[in-house]
Scaffold this active site. Structure first.
Site, short mmCIF file in Angstrom:
data_model
loop_
_atom_site.label_atom_id
_atom_site.label_comp_id
_atom_site.label_asym_id
_atom_site.label_seq_id
_atom_site.Cartn_x
_atom_site.Cartn_y
_atom_site.Cartn_z
N TYR A 8 16.74 25.25 -12.34
CA TYR A 8 16.02 24.05 -12.78
C TYR A 8 16.64 23.51 -14.06
CZ TYR A 8 12.34 20.98 -14.51
OH TYR A 8 11.66 19.90 -15.00
N ASN A 27 4.17 9.90 -4.85
CA ASN A 27 2.94 10.31 -4.20
C ASN A 27 2.08 11.28 -5.00
OD1 ASN A 27 5.41 11.84 -3.22
ND2 ASN A 27 3.79 13.28 -2.64
#
Length: 319
Positions: free
Chosen positions: A209, A62
């Site tokens: 991360y 998206n």
């Protein structure tokens, strides 16, 4: 004093002999073959490809790199199944694509959602030619999912489960490819690599991360080993520093030298679809050629252990 012709020929021959191995290595790399570089876009590196009849699954379709990967693969004729966290976001993204794009809901923190997404794709009863594990998050604070560090769950564990559920479909393709989006930031993972004894993130969440990106690389490496002897392949890709919505929780980041999403999607699209990568497996690519890795990301034993731990953590959902 003029150089005699025989001496000139000798010097030229010696120079060419010295450069031959370097030139050969350069000619063998995908970047040299295609003339692509850091500024190349996904449209440029896929120009001329006909992906009609092929099916791609792209997670995180998206926005950002995921949307651009979906857009370009669909533009080249592939049927792209684009996943998003909500049906609304998926429909909106797929509606902006020229070509065939089908939305599917995938919430990577919810393993029931991962299973439902995989089941829906399996029921389409088509081979998966390209599975691009792109979706991810970057967090600025310590968050957990069921006691596990959240970036590890979203960026690695959810994709591990999705890939496991779709692997038969990938193997059924004429040359199925799994492409895992990693990062050069894997080199900043906590000391020792994957924190098997403390996956909660306690004490190392500031490097969460990087830890998850190391997990991506190790997952791809072990998957490649398990796919040996089949037509399917697995590779990890670094898109480079790209300013996208993934940085919404940690500020803008990367500064003015960041790549565009069109450039960031280029190497993932290349590794997913270009004939030059047919049969290539177990690699880590940036800018269309093998990139530098840490010793941890090439640690086969760590990769195998991560696979076993990931299986244990998702066992109830593996099917």
């Amino acid at each position: 004093m003029p150089v005699a012709p025989t001496r000139r020929r000798f010097v030229k021959a010696a120079l060419l002999a010295t450069l031959a191995p370097v030139l050969a290595r350069a000619a063998d790399t995908p970047a040299a073959a295609g003339g692509f570089g850091p500024q190349s876009t996904a449209e440029e590196v896929t120009r001329g490809l006909d992906l009609a009849g092929r099916t791609a699954v792209v997670t995180g379709c998206n926005s950002g790199i995921g949307f651009e990967i979906m857009r370009v693969l669909a533009l080249r004729g592939a049927h792209v199944i684009g996943t998003a966290r909500t049906a609304e976001k998926g429909r909106e993204a797929c509606g902006r694509v020229q070509g065939r794009a089908t939305p599917a809901v995938l919430e990577l923190t919810d393993f029931d959602s991962v299973v439902a997404c995989a089941t829906r794709i399996e029921r389409m009863d088509v081979p998966v030619d390209m599975l691009v594990c792109n979706a991810g998050i970057v967090l600025g604070e310590h968050q957990q999912v069921d006691g596990l560090e959240k970036q590890f769950v979203v960026n690695h564990l959810g994709h591990f489960l999705l890939t496991h559920r779709l692997l038969d479909r990938v193997r059924e393709a004429p040359q199925g490819r799994v492409v895992v989006l990693g990062s050069g930031d894997h080199r900043r993972a906590p000391p020792g690599g994957i924190q098997f004894d403390s996956l909660s993130g306690e004490g190392w969440h500031a490097r969460g991360y990087s830890h998850s990106k190391l997990a991506n690389g190790l997952f791809s490496l072990e998957l490649a080993r398990r796919l040996r002897g089949t037509r399917a392949t697995s590779n990890c890709v670094s898109p480079g520093h790209v300013r996208t919505n993934i940085l919404r929780n940690v500020g803008n980041g990367y500064g003015k030298n960041a790549r565009t999403v069109h450039q960031g999607a280029a190497t993932p699209c290349y590794v997913a679809a270009h004939p030059a990568l047919a049969g290539a497996s177990g690699g880590f690519y940036r800018d269309f050629e093998p990139a530098e890795q840490s010793e941890h990301q090439t640690d086969a034993a760590m990769a195998a252990r991560l696979w076993a731990v990931s299986e244990a953590l998702t066992r109830a959902y593996l099917g």
